[in-house]
Design a protein around this motif. Structure first.
Motif, mmCIF file in Angstrom:
data_model
loop_
_atom_site.group_PDB
_atom_site.id
_atom_site.type_symbol
_atom_site.label_atom_id
_atom_site.label_comp_id
_atom_site.label_asym_id
_atom_site.label_seq_id
_atom_site.Cartn_x
_atom_site.Cartn_y
_atom_site.Cartn_z
ATOM 1 N N LYS A 160 0.510 -1.086 0.008
ATOM 2 C CA LYS A 160 -0.244 0.336 0.130
ATOM 3 C C LYS A 160 0.741 1.302 0.135
ATOM 4 O O LYS A 160 -0.082 2.317 0.604
ATOM 5 C CB LYS A 160 -1.145 -0.154 0.910
ATOM 6 N N VAL A 161 2.002 1.099 -0.907
ATOM 7 C CA VAL A 161 2.666 1.919 -0.347
ATOM 8 C C VAL A 161 2.806 2.467 -2.253
ATOM 9 O O VAL A 161 3.672 1.026 -2.099
ATOM 10 C CB VAL A 161 3.885 1.856 1.118
ATOM 11 N N ASP A 168 6.530 10.830 5.106
ATOM 12 C CA ASP A 168 5.309 9.246 4.956
ATOM 13 C C ASP A 168 3.757 8.933 4.588
ATOM 14 O O ASP A 168 3.338 10.492 5.125
ATOM 15 C CB ASP A 168 4.955 8.610 6.795
ATOM 16 N N ARG A 170 1.195 7.541 4.658
ATOM 17 C CA ARG A 170 0.573 7.675 5.452
ATOM 18 C C ARG A 170 0.408 8.330 6.268
ATOM 19 O O ARG A 170 -0.959 8.619 7.742
ATOM 20 C CB ARG A 170 0.634 6.133 5.968
#
Length: 236
Positions: A160-161, A168, A170
């Protein structure tokens, strides 16, 4: 197009939703994805897998002799390698586990020429046991093994990156993703791609790195076909 690649996986790719241990369902899903991506292609795939789903020396080994803590982590990588081997062979892909720590009952010893021969015969090779010495991460092992077997690229798989960001993504919705970087950019900007020893070795030897989202549909197939996916890190 790539011919021989080394894929770096974290141990968490095999874990349950809490990031611990080995989930048979999660591992089987990963094995099917990898098997399908190389099916019918002349791709020679080697894998280095971490052991963070069981043990991280710096975190779990607080108060313990540092070398001992690292050796425990290396044993965790062999457990993961064996689990992934079983899942990949269930999916129909011949696979061999090679360990830098001698344990002949469960894994072949790492011998460079034997590893290359396995790859030439169409077998996936999973390297466990780190590089056999403490104080080195599996990032460094990935770089060492890639150079030893003549891999053309290190593929740093993420979940998911979809690449390397300046912060970051997220935590920061405004984080900027890089399409390309040089190894020196990674060092100077202190980007968290891999540890300093590993990235410096890649820079010295001109070994490219691709950071990408493993579970984005079709990413592996596009990479193997020579398409641009994720963030490419190279000498210039």
């Amino acid at each position: 197009m790539f011919k021989r690649v080394l894929l770096k996986l974290s141990g968490e790719f095999l874990a349950d939703e809490n990031g611990f241990g080995i989930s048979p369902n999660t591992t089987a899903r990963l094995a099917r994805l990898l098997t399908a991506a190389i099916a019918g292609k002349e791709i020679e795939l080697a894998i280095v897998i971490g052991g963070g789903n069981f043990w991280r020396g710096a975190r779990n080994g607080a108060g313990m002799d540092a070398a001992t803590a690292d050796y425990i982590g290396m044993l965790g990588t062999v457990m993961n390698a064996m689990a992934l081997q079983d899942a990949m062979e269930t999916a129909g892909q011949p696979t061999r586990v090679m360990s830098a720590i001698h344990m002949a009952a469960v894994a072949e010893p790492y011998i460079r020429r034997r590893a290359m021969r396995h790859l030439e015969k169409g077998r996936v090779v999973i390297f466990g046991g780190g590089n056999g010495a403490p104080f080195f991460t599996t990032d460094t092992t990935s770089t060492l093994r890639a150079l030893e077997i003549g891999a053309e690229v290190v593929l740093m798989a993420k979940n998911k990156v979809d690449g390397v960001y300046d912060s970051d993504p997220r935590k920061n919705p405004d984080a900027k993703r890089y399409d390309t970087l040089t190894h020196l950019d990674v060092v100077e900007q202190r980007l968290e791609v891999m540890d300093a020893t590993a990235i410096t070795l890649c820079m010295d030897k001109g070994l490219p790195i691709v950071v990408f989202d493993l579970f984005e549909t079709g990413n592996l197939e596009r990479l193997f076909a020579g398409e641009r996916v994720g963030t490419l890190i190279q000498t210039s």
